[in-house]
Design a protein around this motif. Structure first.
Motif, mmCIF file in Angstrom:
data_model
loop_
_atom_site.group_PDB
_atom_site.id
_atom_site.type_symbol
_atom_site.label_atom_id
_atom_site.label_comp_id
_atom_site.label_asym_id
_atom_site.label_seq_id
_atom_site.Cartn_x
_atom_site.Cartn_y
_atom_site.Cartn_z
ATOM 1 N N PRO A 1 -40.041 -88.610 26.383
ATOM 2 C CA PRO A 1 -37.330 -88.692 26.291
ATOM 3 C C PRO A 1 -37.825 -87.826 24.997
ATOM 4 N N VAL A 2 -36.865 -87.301 25.077
ATOM 5 C CA VAL A 2 -36.310 -86.791 22.939
ATOM 6 C C VAL A 2 -35.357 -86.847 22.795
ATOM 7 N N THR A 3 -34.724 -86.874 21.486
ATOM 8 C CA THR A 3 -33.359 -87.640 21.100
ATOM 9 C C THR A 3 -33.035 -85.766 19.730
ATOM 10 N N LEU A 4 -32.223 -85.441 19.908
ATOM 11 C CA LEU A 4 -31.152 -84.504 19.168
ATOM 12 C C LEU A 4 -30.858 -85.647 18.158
ATOM 13 N N ILE A 5 -30.857 -85.253 16.653
ATOM 14 C CA ILE A 5 -29.827 -86.049 16.051
ATOM 15 C C ILE A 5 -28.904 -84.491 14.931
ATOM 16 N N CYS A 6 -28.291 -85.413 14.983
ATOM 17 C CA CYS A 6 -26.672 -84.308 14.085
ATOM 18 C C CYS A 6 -26.205 -85.454 13.329
ATOM 19 N N GLU A 7 -26.097 -85.314 12.203
ATOM 20 C CA GLU A 7 -25.814 -86.039 11.116
ATOM 21 C C GLU A 7 -25.059 -84.921 9.310
ATOM 22 N N TRP B 1 -22.978 -79.229 20.997
ATOM 23 C CA TRP B 1 -24.563 -79.381 21.036
ATOM 24 C C TRP B 1 -24.471 -77.750 21.031
ATOM 25 N N PHE B 2 -25.660 -77.402 20.442
ATOM 26 C CA PHE B 2 -25.263 -75.723 21.244
ATOM 27 C C PHE B 2 -27.310 -75.179 21.446
ATOM 28 N N TYR C 1 -24.465 -68.462 20.408
ATOM 29 C CA TYR C 1 -24.674 -70.270 20.597
ATOM 30 C C TYR C 1 -23.978 -70.892 21.689
ATOM 31 N N ASN C 2 -24.879 -70.819 22.915
ATOM 32 C CA ASN C 2 -24.377 -71.456 23.797
ATOM 33 C C ASN C 2 -24.040 -73.547 24.548
ATOM 34 N N LEU C 3 -22.759 -73.260 24.132
ATOM 35 C CA LEU C 3 -22.045 -75.066 24.174
ATOM 36 C C LEU C 3 -23.345 -75.330 25.069
ATOM 37 N N LEU C 4 -23.686 -76.675 25.522
ATOM 38 C CA LEU C 4 -23.991 -76.990 26.581
ATOM 39 C C LEU C 4 -23.075 -78.127 26.965
ATOM 40 N N SER C 5 -23.660 -77.740 28.757
ATOM 41 C CA SER C 5 -22.145 -77.981 29.912
ATOM 42 C C SER C 5 -22.244 -80.214 29.696
ATOM 43 N N ARG D 1 -23.733 -78.251 15.508
ATOM 44 C CA ARG D 1 -22.468 -78.921 14.374
ATOM 45 C C ARG D 1 -21.135 -79.978 15.003
ATOM 46 N N ALA D 2 -20.586 -80.128 13.194
ATOM 47 C CA ALA D 2 -20.132 -80.895 13.636
ATOM 48 C C ALA D 2 -18.145 -80.792 13.039
ATOM 49 N N GLU D 3 -16.913 -81.988 13.330
ATOM 50 C CA GLU D 3 -15.855 -81.089 13.190
ATOM 51 C C GLU D 3 -14.915 -82.550 12.719
ATOM 52 N N ARG D 4 -13.553 -82.311 11.854
ATOM 53 C CA ARG D 4 -13.209 -84.436 11.661
ATOM 54 C C ARG D 4 -12.037 -83.217 11.640
ATOM 55 N N GLU D 5 -10.768 -84.312 11.993
ATOM 56 C CA GLU D 5 -9.003 -84.405 11.978
ATOM 57 C C GLU D 5 -8.366 -84.151 10.545
#
Length: 598
Positions: free
Chosen positions: A273-279, A291-292, A304-308, A334-338
């Protein structure tokens, strides 16, 4: 003499005034004929060197040492002006005030050491006993005149009535370090008895103008240009008192940045198992994540290819419960907010390296080791059972670059073979075979070391039960018998030996290995992966205890099924015997034979 050819004379001005008080802001400006200049040289009487080359030089918090006579030269091209007349900056200590605040003006007095001792509460805050200074006095309902005697002026004051000018304090909320687009508030606080209302002046370093007169000033949204040092001072709204200038507080403004990490580790075996952590490191909330995978095309352009299934990463984590070979690759997020609307740049990249038990293609390293010295030739080939040349060698360097072998300055691709003519430390990274459909197989970590020693370790994972031998290789020597210490995961396991030998490898031997020589230095670290032994492998390693345990485990796994099968066959045989009729007995009469058969 032609007056039209005479050099113009520079002019010095001081704002807000030539006479200021300690802690105030004072700005020197150099002009020619009332206009600005492109070049300026400032001099102060008593100094031989130029102390500033700015047209406007600001003392943000003046003190007595800044007092003196100033001159300047100016230029708007190649010619310099005449030197200006000297202009004097006077800095005074506005040191004490009495509590009823009746203005009496500023008087000049010579303070002796005896008086300084008597009035220590006031004069210690002033300092400089025995020196001349201007002092602000607010006498007890009376006005002191310049002709009043020195003793009368001094005796009109009592230490209990002396009040030092207060110093404001600047605070920044929610933090001194904020992100572009957020809101931030500057606040100026002045704590002083007897004053109920202050007017405020805000200054930014590099400017003499007041940009706000409120106690709190809010930037919303914050721009990167707002970063800098801020200070404030106050004046009594219905009076004549001023505070000192506050200490400057720095506001830092940066762009929000997504940071990618991997847990528990980037080196994986199929099924792990493996986990990618974006902060996003900030006080802000409300981020969503995408995630790309990063790929490189034949022309060396990056995509940069967006994961399905990127929606799984909305919470900041992207988890793969069972890693497969096709999960090998370079990842980013990458991260985004409104509110406020913002989208970060792509994060740093992370490589996932998945080792397979039996990959369809193998990356063969010509030297059969993972560590190499600089300035040597290195060959890497992708080989499959059909000897296909549809494979390309690609790499991800320690510098974070994703590259194709054919695009390297010292590299070339012929068929499925990549050749680096002369290795460099920048060639350190992970190499793998990739097909035209971007399927990735058999990653190998290659390290290029500048000098000293390297570890000779296997390129491919070793199998449980195998015999593993490690050597320490030395540059510029032909002697193979130099002794070294060998380490695993930072712990010494063998010392002063020409080789490290593990006769029967087990899963516990997996880890990072390196060697160290007391004179020639330490090698880089290499990860040695250990894979489980298959039964086919055990046919050729029957003496191995691990293989025996594997076979025994397989037998024990199959035994219950064999036992059930035997029991079923036995039971079926018994039932069949009961249903078969007995043969006729010739010794019995025919009638009895019939009754026996029934």
């Amino acid at each position: 003499m032609n007056l039209n050819n005479e050099k113009p004379k520079a002019e010095v001005t001081i704002k807000p005034a030539q006479h200021v008080f300690r802690g105030d802001t004072a700005t020197l400006r150099c002009d020619i004929n009332g206009e600005g200049v492109t070049k300026t040289l400032w001099h102060k009487e008593g100094l031989t060197s130029v102390f500033s080359e700015l047209q406007e030089h600001t003392f943000s918090s003046v003190n007595e040492s800044d007092a003196g006579k100033y001159t300047c030269y100016g230029s708007n091209g190649s010619d310099w002006s005449q030197i200006s007349d000297a202009v004097t900056l006077t800095v005074s200590v506005l040191g004490f005030l009495v509590k009823d605040w009746t203005l009496c003006g500023f008087l000049k007095a010579e303070i002796g050491s005896q008086i300084a001792r008597e009035q220590s509460t006031c004069f210690e805050s002033l300092g400089f006993p025995g020196r001349s200074f201007l002092w602000g006095c607010h006498a007890m309902n009376e006005r002191l005149e310049p002709e009043d005697s020195r003793d009368e002026r001094i005796n009109s004051f009592s230490g209990s009535h002396c009040v030092e000018r207060p110093k404001p304090k600047v605070t920044i909320k929610p933090a001194q370090h904020v992100f572009r687009g957020d809101a931030v508030t500057l606040r100026c606080d002045i704590n002083h008895e007897g004053v109920t209302s202050w007017s405020y002046s805000w200054y930014k370093e590099g400017s003499t103008s007041v940009f706000s007169d409120r106690q709190e000033h809010t930037f919303s949204p914050v721009k990167k240009s707002y970063a800098g040092k801020y200070s404030c001072k106050g004046s009594e709204t219905e009076g004549s008192r001023w505070s000192q200038m506050s200490d400057a507080v720095t506001l830092r403004v940066s762009d929000p940045r997504a940071v990618l990490s991997v847990s528990p580790q980037k080196w994986l075996t199929e099924g792990d198992p493996v986990t990618l952590i974006c902060e996003v490191y900030s006080f802000s909330t409300g981020w969503t994540f995408s995630w790309f995978t990063l790929t490189v095309s034949a022309d060396n352009s990056h995509h940069y290819n967006l994961l399905s299934d990127s929606s799984r990463g909305a919470g900041g984590n992207y988890t793969v419960s069972s890693a497969a070979l096709n999960h090998t690759g370079v990842y980013s997020c990458r991260a985004e907010r409104e509110k406020p609307a913002y989208k970060t740049q792509y994060s740093n990249t992370q490589l996932l390296w998945v080792t397979g038990v039996s990959p369809p293609v193998s990356l063969i390293v010509g030297s059969s080791r993972t560590q190499h010295f600089t300035s040597v030739s290195l060959s890497l080939s992708c080989e499959d059972q059909s000897n296909s040349d549809r494979w390309r060698v690609r790499r991800y360097t320690d510098g974070g670059r994703l590259e194709d072998c054919s695009s390297l300055h010292r590299g070339s691709q012929t068929g499925s073979t990549c050749t680096i003519s002369s290795t460099n430390t920048s060639d350190t990274g992970v190499y793998w075979c990739e097909s035209e459909s971007e399927a990735k197989y058999h990653s190998v970590n290659i390290t290029v070391h500048l000098s000293g020693v390297i570890l000779e370790s296997p390129v491919h994972p070793v199998t449980e039960g195998d015999h593993l031998i490690l050597h320490c290789l030395y540059q510029h020597t032909t002697s193979p018998n130099l002794r070294a210490d060998f380490y695993k995961d930072g712990s010494l396991i063998q010392n002063q030996t020409t080789e490290m030998s593990i006769t029967t490898v087990s899963k516990s031997h997996e880890g990072f290995y390196y060697c160290k020589h007391p004179e020639r230095g330490e090698s880089p670290k290499s990860w040695i992966s250990v894979r489980r032994a298959s039964n086919d492998h055990c046919l050729f390693h029957s003496e191995s205890q691990i293989c025996f345990l594997n076979i025994l485990s397989s037998v024990l796994t199959v035994c219950p099924y064999l036992l059930v099968t035997v029991m079923l066959i036995f039971k079926c045989g018994r039932m069949r015997e009961r249903r078969i009729p007995a043969p006729p007995d010739s010794r019995l009469p025919a009638k009895l034979q019939d009754s026996a058969g029934t």
